[in-house]
Design a protein around this motif. Structure first.
Motif, PDB file in Angstrom:
ATOM      1  N   THR A  59       0.840  -1.206   0.000  1.00 36.89           N
ATOM      2  CA  THR A  59       0.000   0.000   0.000  1.00 36.89           C
ATOM      3  C   THR A  59       0.870   1.249   0.000  1.00 36.89           C
ATOM      4  O   THR A  59       0.644   2.187  -0.781  1.00 36.89           O
ATOM      5  CB  THR A  59      -0.930   0.004   1.222  1.00 36.89           C
ATOM      6  N   LEU A  60       1.862   1.267   0.862  1.00 38.96           N
ATOM      7  CA  LEU A  60       2.758   2.416   0.930  1.00 38.96           C
ATOM      8  C   LEU A  60       3.507   2.592  -0.385  1.00 38.96           C
ATOM      9  O   LEU A  60       3.690   3.720  -0.863  1.00 38.96           O
ATOM     10  CB  LEU A  60       3.737   2.240   2.089  1.00 38.96           C
ATOM     11  N   GLN A  61       3.946   1.488  -0.988  1.00 35.70           N
ATOM     12  CA  GLN A  61       4.662   1.575  -2.258  1.00 35.70           C
ATOM     13  C   GLN A  61       3.765   2.144  -3.352  1.00 35.70           C
ATOM     14  O   GLN A  61       4.193   2.966  -4.174  1.00 35.70           O
ATOM     15  CB  GLN A  61       5.159   0.194  -2.665  1.00 35.70           C
ATOM     16  N   ARG A  62       2.512   1.726  -3.338  1.00 36.52           N
ATOM     17  CA  ARG A  62       1.543   2.253  -4.310  1.00 36.52           C
ATOM     18  C   ARG A  62       1.400   3.761  -4.172  1.00 36.52           C
ATOM     19  O   ARG A  62       1.379   4.500  -5.166  1.00 36.52           O
ATOM     20  CB  ARG A  62       0.197   1.560  -4.084  1.00 36.52           C
ATOM     21  N   LEU A  63       1.327   4.243  -2.930  1.00 36.59           N
ATOM     22  CA  LEU A  63       1.195   5.680  -2.693  1.00 36.59           C
ATOM     23  C   LEU A  63       2.487   6.415  -3.066  1.00 36.59           C
ATOM     24  O   LEU A  63       2.442   7.525  -3.607  1.00 36.59           O
ATOM     25  CB  LEU A  63       0.843   5.936  -1.232  1.00 36.59           C
ATOM     26  N   ALA A  64       3.624   5.796  -2.785  1.00 34.60           N
ATOM     27  CA  ALA A  64       4.906   6.415  -3.143  1.00 34.60           C
ATOM     28  C   ALA A  64       5.058   6.524  -4.653  1.00 34.60           C
ATOM     29  O   ALA A  64       5.554   7.542  -5.177  1.00 34.60           O
ATOM     30  CB  ALA A  64       6.055   5.601  -2.550  1.00 34.60           C
ATOM     31  N   ASP A  65       4.647   5.494  -5.377  1.00 34.95           N
ATOM     32  CA  ASP A  65       4.761   5.507  -6.835  1.00 34.95           C
ATOM     33  C   ASP A  65       3.907   6.597  -7.465  1.00 34.95           C
ATOM     34  O   ASP A  65       4.194   7.058  -8.582  1.00 34.95           O
ATOM     35  CB  ASP A  65       4.340   4.148  -7.408  1.00 34.95           C
ATOM     36  N   ASN A  66       2.856   7.001  -6.768  1.00 34.52           N
ATOM     37  CA  ASN A  66       1.955   8.016  -7.307  1.00 34.52           C
ATOM     38  C   ASN A  66       1.966   9.298  -6.476  1.00 34.52           C
ATOM     39  O   ASN A  66       1.051  10.130  -6.603  1.00 34.52           O
ATOM     40  CB  ASN A  66       0.540   7.455  -7.377  1.00 34.52           C
ATOM     41  N   GLY A  67       2.973   9.425  -5.625  1.00 28.55           N
ATOM     42  CA  GLY A  67       3.069  10.602  -4.769  1.00 28.55           C
ATOM     43  C   GLY A  67       4.514  10.987  -4.535  1.00 28.55           C
ATOM     44  O   GLY A  67       5.382  10.780  -5.393  1.00 28.55           O
ATOM     45  N   LEU A  68       4.783  11.538  -3.363  1.00 25.63           N
ATOM     46  CA  LEU A  68       6.116  12.042  -3.029  1.00 25.63           C
ATOM     47  C   LEU A  68       6.688  11.317  -1.816  1.00 25.63           C
ATOM     48  O   LEU A  68       5.979  11.066  -0.844  1.00 25.63           O
ATOM     49  CB  LEU A  68       6.058  13.543  -2.736  1.00 25.63           C
ATOM     50  N   THR A  69       7.969  11.015  -1.882  1.00 29.74           N
ATOM     51  CA  THR A  69       8.688  10.378  -0.781  1.00 29.74           C
ATOM     52  C   THR A  69       9.663  11.396  -0.195  1.00 29.74           C
ATOM     53  O   THR A  69      10.502  11.946  -0.924  1.00 29.74           O
ATOM     54  CB  THR A  69       9.463   9.139  -1.276  1.00 29.74           C
ATOM     55  N   TYR A  70       9.566  11.632   1.090  1.00 29.31           N
ATOM     56  CA  TYR A  70      10.415  12.635   1.749  1.00 29.31           C
ATOM     57  C   TYR A  70      11.602  11.947   2.431  1.00 29.31           C
ATOM     58  O   TYR A  70      11.431  10.983   3.171  1.00 29.31           O
ATOM     59  CB  TYR A  70       9.594  13.453   2.754  1.00 29.31           C
ATOM     60  N   SER A  71      12.781  12.474   2.164  1.00 28.43           N
ATOM     61  CA  SER A  71      14.007  11.839   2.651  1.00 28.43           C
ATOM     62  C   SER A  71      14.595  12.503   3.886  1.00 28.43           C
ATOM     63  O   SER A  71      15.453  11.914   4.548  1.00 28.43           O
ATOM     64  CB  SER A  71      15.069  11.835   1.544  1.00 28.43           C
TER      65      SER A  71
END
Length: 773
Positions: A59-71
């Protein structure tokens, strides 16, 4: 009212004009987004797959693929404090949550009480036209407001939420949770043998709330704060999810660090050239030995097998919970709400080191300052993740899942505060699958939500002037990965640890957190890291740049005064317990409890740890009498007075360590009798536990006795309260089934007496103070 009445009132209603507009609720701006905040616990930056880790999070990967990942997003490094910032947008000290609510002490920054000048995001959004819901972990209700008779103004509904379903304290058994709905406690809806797990239950409730609001107010946006028990201990998961990870962590935690770092760099989470820090980076004597890491190569084969299994259980727990979040996301997609829902998916602090260097099958040992026994843990390996265990992995995995940083949860190094954050909002963010590198903090979440919702924070709420929010909205990062960081300064303090980031540089005091009890804060050695060039805080530049270090340490003290950080607290467990909130002992030392009532939460119940006590019950017996008379705690620590198979027994389960300490006699077969126990404390053991003699009484006759030990600290961090006529939650002993309600007689009342020990202790403390003057 949104505005004054503008109709006309005459003597006769026929001549009068109504004005419904004066009574209509404020409506949210047109096309305003829904907001879903998913907040995990105890998860380091290197644990989850979207950040390069081995734990699958579809689920998180799906959201990351279509959103933003903060480092470079950060937290306070502990749960209650971080959650308070999500709640109000103010710093944890401004909220009175410098520590977890259970460890609150009587100072403004440490009180566990959020001031009325810090209105919650729920209150602000509800007033602006949103429905507001909180599902899952709370941990921001003050300890003196936990009981059924307490004031509810600081419970979720009092903070502006329309509905609440979850658990109030810091953690709970995932198979037998301590549950509350709105303003009252409830029993769990069904049992583990029927398929119950808290993560599943929470998703069920969240979906139900969202359906309720849409079928009755389809145009009204909503705010949902979804806070699963994961990944906090106890690590409990269905077996099929645990088995998914069989062998995945067999190479050990040091090898995991070497493996995951290149993947984090490849994904853009960390810059090229980022280095690993040491697994034991702190100088001996500056931190608790319980936070040390045992090198993998020095473990026995059996220990490696146990430690690997503990990581497998943790991974299964995390993925299973992500699957339940996925059910909520699927509901949003099917109902057409996903496009305009701002989703913030994050964790509240770094990976937890509370499992000790050798892991634990009962995390409550940590909270009692009592060491784990590796041999016993090995005996429990096949029970890990199930109801028989309350397990937590060893510190080595905390370091691994917080790669590449120093230390983990509770520390002001990045290992404690650098956390995953993914933001997904198709209607508001054009970029997909990109990494954002700007430096941000959990105090920035509320300003981000308000800007996305086009809502201005009020300056006055209920006549109280509001404290300005110190955070910086992150919305400028949504469409610009290259935009410079708008944040300039962020201080850190948690349980005596300290740090400050300022324009790419960070200073950290080499000082461990509670329960080390070091003190001497003015003598700490400060370290200096150029985080813009050294993301992992690997190279201490204090000697090369003394002027920069002096600038930052002075700035930390300035921020500390500004935000109510002082006094610093790193007290050891025994000393801290003395300062924590306890229900004032009545003058006569007596507490009276009744059957047919809700369990009494531990902080508000008669204290039976570390003191002499008596527990006496007034009971009508018959030949059919059976069940629990009074109980508190669980199989992981607690006590119970009960009748079974014609015998009256009292068991004191010391931290779940076998054998159970027990006294037994024949139960009265008829008539009204006073039954119970007396514990006479005679000394202390090597870990602070009280030693003494326990005597079982029927009326005024001693029927059995045994020498036992009683716990130093809590029976449970949350839940498992004092219950009359049943055993709430998980059972104290294996001698009877779940709940084991009292039948075949009548309990009139149960009286606790701690007066003798209470006054002796007060006299001793007073004498000690006089002697020191």
């Amino acid at each position: 009212m949104p505005r004054d009445f503008q109709g006309k009132i005459e003597l006769d209603i026929r001549d009068s004009t109504p004005d419904w507009g004066a009574y209509e609720l404020t409506k949210a701006p047109k096309d305003a987004p829904n907001v879903l905040v998913v907040l995990y616990d105890d998860t380091g930056l290197a644990a989850w797959e979207p950040y390069g880790g081995r734990i699958k999070m579809p689920t998180l990967q799906r959201l990351a693929d279509n959103g933003l990942t903060y480092s470079q997003w950060h937290t306070t490094s502990l749960c209650s404090p971080t959650r308070s910032t999500f709640l109000t947008g103010r710093t944890h000290h401004q909220n009175g949550f410098a520590t977890i609510s259970e460890s609150a002490v009587g100072f403004p920054g440490y009180s566990g009480h959020i001031p009325k000048s810090n209105a919650s995001i729920a209150r602000i959004l509800r007033d602006a036209g949103w429905s507001t819901y909180w599902v899952g972990k709370n941990h921001n209700v003050p300890v003196n407001a936990l009981s059924s008779g307490s004031d509810r103004s600081e419970w979720p509904l009092g903070q502006g939420f329309d509905r609440f379903y979850g658990f109030i304290g810091g953690e709970t058994n995932q198979w037998y949770p301590d549950l509350a709905v709105d303003n009252h406690y409830i029993d769990q809806p069904y049992m583990p043998e029927d398929g119950y797990h808290l993560s599943k239950d929470l998703a069920d409730q969240a979906i139900r709330m969202l359906r309720d609001t849409k079928q009755s107010n389809p145009d009204k946006p909503w705010y949902l704060w979804f806070c699963p028990g994961a990944n906090h201990a106890p690590h409990h998961a269905p077996q099929e999810y645990i088995d998914k990870y069989k062998g995945v962590f067999d190479d050990g935690y040091e090898a995991y660090r070497e493996w995951v770092l290149p993947r984090m760099i490849e994904r853009g989470i960390l810059p090229e050239g980022t280095e690993l820090t040491e697994i034991n980076p702190m100088t001996e004597g500056t931190f608790s030995p319980g936070d040390a890491v045992r090198p993998w190569a020095e473990l026995s084969d059996e220990e490696k097998r146990l430690f690997s299994r503990m990581a497998e259980v943790f991974a299964g727990y995390s993925e299973y919970t992500d699957a339940q979040v996925g059910r909520v996301i699927d509901h949003l997609e099917k109902s057409g709400q996903l496009e305009n829902t701002l989703i913030i998916y994050a964790a509240d602090n770094g990976a937890s080191g509370e499992g000790s260097p050798s892991g634990s099958v009962n995390e409550n040992l940590f909270f009692n300052g009592y060491p784990d026994d590796v041999a016993h843990n090995l005996e429990m390996i096949d029970e890990l993740g199930g109801p028989e265990a309350y397990n937590h992995y060893p510190t080595g995995w905390a370091v691994a899942f917080s790669t590449p940083f120093r230390m983990f949860k509770r520390y002001s190094y990045a290992g404690g505060s650098a956390d995953p954050l993914i933001i997904h909002w198709p209607a508001g963010i054009a970029a997909k699958g990109e990494v954002r590198d700007q430096y941000h903090h959990c105090t920035d979440i509320v300003p981000t939500i308000l800007e996305a919702c086009r809502v201005t924070a009020p300056s006055v709420v209920d006549g109280v002037e509001q404290t300005p929010m110190p955070g910086v909205s992150m919305n400028y990062t949504f469409d610009s990965g290259d935009a410079p960081t708008k944040k300039e300064t962020q201080y850190y303090e948690l349980a005596g640890t300290r740090g400050i980031w300022h324009k790419g540089w960070k200073a950290v005091a080499e000082h461990g957190p509670i329960p080390i009890g070091l003190g001497n804060f003015d003598k700490d050695r400060w370290q200096l890291f150029h985080v813009d060039e050294d993301r992992s805080e690997a190279h201490d530049l204090a000697a090369e740049h003394p002027e920069k270090l002096e600038e930052l340490t002075a700035l930390w003290l300035e921020e500390a005064h500004k935000y109510g950080v002082l006094p610093l607290n790193d007290l050891s467990v025994p000393e801290l317990v003395k300062l924590e909130y306890h229900l004032p002992v009545p003058v006569d030392g007596r507490y009276i409890y009744y059957p047919g009532t809700t369990e009494v939460q531990e902080q508000l119940a008669a204290r039976t740890q570390q003191v002499s006590f008596k527990i006496l019950a007034d009971v009508d017996f018959t030949s059919d009498t059976e069940g629990v008379i009074v109980a508190q705690g669980s199989r992981f620590g607690g006590y119970s007075l009960y009748v079974k198979d014609g015998e009256l027994s009292f068991v004191y389960n010391f931290l779940g360590i076998p054998p159970e300490q027990r006294v037994t006699t024949g139960a009265p077969s008829e008539g009204r009798h006073v039954v119970g126990v007396g514990f006479e404390k005679k000394g202390h053991g090597g870990h602070g536990e009280a030693l003494g003699t326990l005597t079982l009484y029927v009326d005024d006759q001693a029927a059995d006795s045994a020498d036992i030990r009683t716990q130093l600290g809590r029976y449970a961090l949350t839940g498992e309260g004092l219950s009359v006529g049943y055993d709430s939650g998980d059972t104290v002993t294996t001698a009877y089934p779940n709940r084991f309600a009292f039948t075949g007689g009548e309990i009139h009342e149960v009286v606790y007496d701690v007066a003798d020990d209470y006054y002796i202790d007060i006299e001793r403390e007073f004498a000690a103070k006089l002697a020191s003057d």
